[in-house]
Motif scaffolding. Structure first.
Motif, PDB file in Angstrom:
ATOM      1  N   THR A  62      25.768 -45.415 -57.702  1.00 51.15           N
ATOM      2  CA  THR A  62      25.771 -46.579 -56.831  1.00 51.15           C
ATOM      3  C   THR A  62      26.644 -47.698 -57.394  1.00 51.15           C
ATOM      4  O   THR A  62      27.106 -47.633 -58.542  1.00 51.15           O
ATOM      5  N   ALA A  63      26.812 -48.756 -56.587  1.00 49.19           N
ATOM      6  CA  ALA A  63      27.605 -49.905 -57.014  1.00 49.19           C
ATOM      7  C   ALA A  63      26.983 -50.583 -58.230  1.00 49.19           C
ATOM      8  O   ALA A  63      27.683 -51.013 -59.158  1.00 49.19           O
ATOM      9  N   VAL A  64      25.646 -50.678 -58.237  1.00 47.88           N
ATOM     10  CA  VAL A  64      24.963 -51.313 -59.365  1.00 47.88           C
ATOM     11  C   VAL A  64      25.171 -50.495 -60.636  1.00 47.88           C
ATOM     12  O   VAL A  64      25.471 -51.043 -61.708  1.00 47.88           O
ATOM     13  N   GLU A  65      25.004 -49.170 -60.539  1.00 48.70           N
ATOM     14  CA  GLU A  65      25.194 -48.310 -61.696  1.00 48.70           C
ATOM     15  C   GLU A  65      26.640 -48.344 -62.178  1.00 48.70           C
ATOM     16  O   GLU A  65      26.906 -48.386 -63.385  1.00 48.70           O
ATOM     17  N   ALA A  66      27.573 -48.339 -61.226  1.00 49.55           N
ATOM     18  CA  ALA A  66      28.991 -48.397 -61.583  1.00 49.55           C
ATOM     19  C   ALA A  66      29.308 -49.702 -62.303  1.00 49.55           C
ATOM     20  O   ALA A  66      30.033 -49.720 -63.307  1.00 49.55           O
ATOM     21  N   GLY A  67      28.750 -50.806 -61.797  1.00 48.37           N
ATOM     22  CA  GLY A  67      28.989 -52.104 -62.427  1.00 48.37           C
ATOM     23  C   GLY A  67      28.447 -52.153 -63.846  1.00 48.37           C
ATOM     24  O   GLY A  67      29.086 -52.704 -64.754  1.00 48.37           O
ATOM     25  N   ASP A  96      29.538 -37.986 -55.513  1.00 50.18           N
ATOM     26  CA  ASP A  96      30.121 -39.168 -54.871  1.00 50.18           C
ATOM     27  C   ASP A  96      30.304 -40.254 -55.922  1.00 50.18           C
ATOM     28  O   ASP A  96      29.349 -40.898 -56.341  1.00 50.18           O
ATOM     29  N   HIS A 155      31.532 -43.857 -57.142  1.00 49.98           N
ATOM     30  CA  HIS A 155      31.802 -45.168 -56.554  1.00 49.98           C
ATOM     31  C   HIS A 155      33.252 -45.557 -56.826  1.00 49.98           C
ATOM     32  O   HIS A 155      33.772 -45.337 -57.927  1.00 49.98           O
ATOM     33  N   ALA A 195      34.673 -48.224 -57.576  1.00 45.87           N
ATOM     34  CA  ALA A 195      34.895 -49.131 -58.705  1.00 45.87           C
ATOM     35  C   ALA A 195      35.131 -48.377 -60.007  1.00 45.87           C
ATOM     36  O   ALA A 195      35.741 -48.906 -60.946  1.00 45.87           O
ATOM     37  N   ARG A 217      36.845 -45.523 -60.217  1.00 44.84           N
ATOM     38  CA  ARG A 217      38.052 -44.704 -60.158  1.00 44.84           C
ATOM     39  C   ARG A 217      39.082 -45.053 -61.221  1.00 44.84           C
ATOM     40  O   ARG A 217      39.664 -44.151 -61.846  1.00 44.84           O
TER      41      ARG A 217
END
Length: 337
Positions: A290-295, A324, A326, A328, A330
């Motif tokens: 997710t976005a939170v995990e990626a951040g 999948d 996120h 961010a 990449r």
């Protein structure tokens, strides 16, 4: 036997035996260990007073036979896990007592004490997150500082993670108790990142790179709030962790194989297989980063402005296992290839 007043003389206790042994300053021999076992297990009940006596004997730092180093952690584990109600569950109070005992002088000073904490975690069905965090942080701190013995009694080399210490970390992470059960928690992942950052240029054990990458990836992709299966089943996850390229089919594939079910298979009359099917479907959904995990991962990797080999291995593993990624992540993924 009678006392001077003619009454029966009080039977010596474990506390009496320990006090006499410490006063004499003698080596703890195999015969002493047999006597200790009779005191501890003779009535099939291990008490808190006996646990305190064992810690006093351990803190005396007398030279001792190997059998003492086996008895001490086993007995402490039995006291805190098997002699409580409900059996198998370590209370916050008992976890705090254990931490207080082993840090009485400010740090874990013997391998015996760390082994006692690990035995409690391994024996317990559930233990407070504070105890697991304490064990993990203790091993990490010993690696960084070089202060303390390894399980083999050899001096630690500061800032270098040895094979023995990787195994200690693995035991803590997959003890089958504490917070998270199967899934590695965020707090545990933070400790692993701190340890990796502190030893990044060291000649660490090759096993550390694999454990770091796969444990942090487990936090990133596995479920949070999931109720773990029994300990013997949970520990089978190490079969997946040991595979060079990850378990066939990723985390969801691992559980599908382990439980004999899967989200695409017909519902079985076997409740164990049904449980596996439900778990497989839920874990597959949670493999998505997710976005939170990626951040969180971007922040952790970027703290020193460099992308190190262990971090590259982590990114490659996530790319391989997650369906999948996120967007961010990449740029970091491209650098890791």
């Amino acid at each position: 036997m009678t006392s001077e007043r003619g009454g029966p003389m009080a039977k010596p206790t474990l506390k009496d035996f320990v006090a006499a042994k410490i006063s004499a300053g003698e080596r703890i021999e195999d015969d002493d260990v047999l006597t200790l076992r009779r005191y501890i297990y003779g009535d099939m009940v291990v008490s808190a007073d006996e646990a305190s006596a064992l810690f006093r004997l351990n803190n005396a730092k007398l030279p001792a036979t190997d059998s003492w180093h086996h008895l001490f952690p086993e007995a402490i584990g039995d006291i805190l896990v098997n002699q409580v109600r409900p059996e198998g569950y370590v209370s916050e109070e008992n976890a705090a007592w254990l931490i207080g005992q082993v840090t009485a002088d400010g740090h874990i000073c013997t391998a015996n004490e760390l082994e006692a904490v690990l035995k409690v975690l391994e024996k317990a069905r559930q233990a407070p997150a504070s105890l697991e965090q304490f064990a993990l942080q203790t091993v990490a701190s010993s690696v960084i500082s070089g202060d303390g013995p390894t399980r083999h009694g050899k001096a630690l080399k500061p800032g270098v993670i040895s094979d023995a210490e990787v195994e200690l970390l693995r035991r803590v992470l997959y003890a089958g108790a504490g917070c998270g059960g199967i899934a590695v928690s965020k707090a545990e992942a933070e400790v692993l990142f701190d340890l990796n950052d502190a030893t990044i240029e060291a000649e660490n054990s090759p096993a550390w790179s694999e454990l770091f990458a796969k444990a942090v990836a487990n936090y990133m992709m596995a479920m949070s709030g999931y109720t773990p299966p029994p300990r013997d089943v949970a520990l089978a996850r190490e079969d997946w962790l040991a595979q060079p390229g990850g378990f066939q089919g990723g985390i969801a594939g691992f559980f599908k194989s382990m439980f004999g079910g899967g989200p695409d298979e017909a519902v079985s009359s076997d409740p164990f297989a049904d449980r596996g099917a439900a778990m497989s479907a839920e874990i597959a959904a949670n493999e998505v980063v997710t976005a939170v995990e990626a951040g969180w991962l971007i922040d952790r990797i970027g703290r020193d402005g460099l992308l190190h080999e262990n971090e590259k291995a982590l990114l490659r593993f996530i790319q391989q296992e997650s369906p999948d990624i996120h967007p961010a992540l990449r740029p970091l993924m491209d650098r890791a290839l």
